[in-house]
Design a protein around this motif. Structure first.
Motif, mmCIF file in Angstrom:
data_model
loop_
_atom_site.group_PDB
_atom_site.id
_atom_site.type_symbol
_atom_site.label_atom_id
_atom_site.label_comp_id
_atom_site.label_asym_id
_atom_site.label_seq_id
_atom_site.Cartn_x
_atom_site.Cartn_y
_atom_site.Cartn_z
ATOM 1 N N LYS A 1 0.845 -1.203 0.000
ATOM 2 C CA LYS A 1 0.000 0.000 0.000
ATOM 3 C C LYS A 1 0.877 1.248 0.000
ATOM 4 O O LYS A 1 0.633 2.190 -0.739
ATOM 5 C CB LYS A 1 -0.901 -0.010 1.227
ATOM 6 C CG LYS A 1 -1.817 1.182 1.304
ATOM 7 C CD LYS A 1 -3.153 0.798 1.879
ATOM 8 C CE LYS A 1 -4.176 1.923 1.756
ATOM 9 N NZ LYS A 1 -3.702 3.201 2.274
ATOM 10 N N GLN A 2 1.915 1.212 0.840
ATOM 11 C CA GLN A 2 2.893 2.313 0.865
ATOM 12 C C GLN A 2 4.287 1.722 1.022
ATOM 13 O O GLN A 2 4.450 0.715 1.704
ATOM 14 C CB GLN A 2 2.688 3.216 2.092
ATOM 15 C CG GLN A 2 1.530 4.163 2.009
ATOM 16 C CD GLN A 2 1.323 4.891 3.345
ATOM 17 O OE1 GLN A 2 1.777 4.456 4.391
ATOM 18 N NE2 GLN A 2 0.614 6.000 3.273
ATOM 19 N N GLU B 1 3.145 5.149 -3.146
ATOM 20 C CA GLU B 1 1.860 4.457 -2.973
ATOM 21 C C GLU B 1 1.816 3.322 -3.994
ATOM 22 O O GLU B 1 2.282 3.473 -5.120
ATOM 23 C CB GLU B 1 0.690 5.420 -3.238
ATOM 24 C CG GLU B 1 0.695 6.673 -2.356
ATOM 25 C CD GLU B 1 0.226 6.416 -0.916
ATOM 26 O OE1 GLU B 1 -0.586 5.490 -0.707
ATOM 27 O OE2 GLU B 1 0.694 7.146 -0.018
ATOM 28 N N ASP C 1 -1.296 2.610 7.088
ATOM 29 C CA ASP C 1 -0.581 3.851 6.772
ATOM 30 C C ASP C 1 0.694 3.843 7.614
ATOM 31 O O ASP C 1 0.676 3.341 8.747
ATOM 32 C CB ASP C 1 -1.474 5.043 7.163
ATOM 33 C CG ASP C 1 -0.896 6.393 6.768
ATOM 34 O OD1 ASP C 1 -1.425 7.002 5.821
ATOM 35 O OD2 ASP C 1 0.076 6.851 7.417
#
Ligand code: ZN
Length: 398
Positions: free
Chosen positions: A8-9, A21, A373
């Motif tokens: 995702k990151q 990203e 995140d």
């Protein structure tokens, strides 16, 4: 070839790559070959081993640039005594403190010391530390200082983690000696340690009532002549000039710095000496005088965050928690704190070309966190959200 894809990151700790990203990392022969967006992977996936990082966050392995591994025995009883209001000096008078650990380390056989610290190192690895600095300093005589350094060497060779050894013979004044006399002894041990290649760094506890700036200058000047790199424990309780000395002698890092002033910061920014900040120590001692990290960043000082892992003043291997503390008490953004815990640590060990960021050419020391995140890592504090550690391109079973 290994391809870690669909992250995702990717928090790269690199100015060039920033925070990507939906990215992938390509690894070959233990090194990072490529990092970039999923749709641009430059190799054929058919022949590669694939790791699906779907939904996870990738960061570089943590570089913990200040620990006191190897030690022996715990001081959990002293932790409780402190909490109940007993001062460190009272605990010391009852036979506690550093000198108690010294007695335990001296009594332990090399084998016992090795196996005890193997467990401690594995716990660091399971929290994401892939490179770790360790120090002697609980022997305070040649035989037991060397025993500690030999244990670091054996751990480095037998465990997947990379360990950088530091000689800290000048950690404390042994009972019955005075500082000036003991410093001469420590200086006389340096050639053997160099000859046997047992340490990369020489460090000293430069503090009022322990070793003065003059003692530090004498020891570190000789160490530098012999080809050691330099570190100092400086300005932890009182500002006595250790940080300035580090800047002057070209030390790779000066560590602690809770009592540092602006003039010191300017000297460090000028010399490029890394400030290693240890918020876990301030926290665990129940104090509030955190090092002024925010101000150091603003002054252009290179900054690292480390655990100071030791059985007295900071009993944690968890770099994730140090990032939480740097945010709350030093007012670092998560991005700044994560960089300080990875690339900053690498700079504090003079390993910035090898580790500390996810970019081509570096060792494939990579963490996969099961979080949405990168900012979630310190936010969900004091727990371990790590899903996978990849060391030198190999996924480890933790
Ligand atoms: Zn220390």
């Amino acid at each position: 070839m290994l391809v870690i894809r669909r992250a995702k990151q990717i928090f790269t700790s690199s100015d060039k790559y920033g925070i990507l990203e939906n990215g992938s990392v390509v690894v070959e022969d233990g090194r990072i070959l490529w990092v970039g967006p999923d749709e641009e992977i430059p190799v054929s996936l058919e022949k590669a081993r694939l790791i699906d990082a779907d939904g996870m966050v990738i960061t570089p392995g943590f570089v913990d640039a200040h620990t006191h591994i190897p030690f022996y025995g715990h001081r959990a009883d002293e932790f409780e005594m402190r909490n109940m209001g007993m001062s460190y000096m009272e605990i010391r008078e009852r036979g506690g403190g550093i000198r108690r650990t010294v007695r335990m380390v001296r009594r332990a056989t090399k084998e016992q010391l090795l196996e005890y610290n193997r467990k401690l190192v594995r716990k660091a690895l399971s929290h994401g530390t892939t490179t770790l600095e360790g120090k002697s300093g609980y022997g305070l005589n040649l035989r037991d200082e060397i025993k500690q350094l030999e244990v670091l060497r054996e751990l480095n060779e037998s465990e997947p983690i990379d360990i950088v050894p530091t000689f800290l013979g000048a950690h404390e004044i042994p009972e019955g000696k005075d500082a000036a006399e003991y410093i001469e002894e420590v200086i006389s041990w340096l050639p053997e340690i160099k000859e046997r290649n047992l340490a990369v760094f020489v460090d000293i506890f430069c503090e009022k009532g322990v070793f003065s700036v003059q003692h530090a200058r004498k020891l570190l000047t000789r160490a530098r002549e012999l080809g050691f790199k330099l570190k100092l424990h400086a300005e932890e309780f009182e500002r006595i000039g250790g940080a300035m000395l580090g800047a002057e002698l070209g030390a790779v890092s000066v560590d602690h710095l809770t009592a540092i002033n602006e003039e010191d910061m300017e000297a460090l920014a000028e010399s490029g000496t890394v400030a290693v900040l240890l918020p876990g120590t301030t926290f665990f001692l129940g104090k509030s005088d955190y090092a002024p990290g925010r101000k150091m960043l603003e002054k252009g000082v290179k900054v690292a965050i480390a655990t100071d892992f030791n059985p007295g003043s900071s009993m944690s291997q968890n770099m994730q928690f140090m990032i939480t503390l740097a945010g709350i008490y030093m007012h670092f953004t998560v991005e700044e704190a994560l960089r300080a815990a990875t690339l900053g640590g690498a700079m504090a060990l003079d390993l910035q070309d090898e580790v500390g960021s996810v970019e081509p050419g570096k060792k494939a020391d990579i963490l996969l966190f099961n979080v949405p995140d990168y900012r979630y890592i310190p936010y969900n504090y004091a727990v371990n959200n790590l899903r996978m550690v990849i060391k030198d391109g190999k996924p480890l079973t933790l």
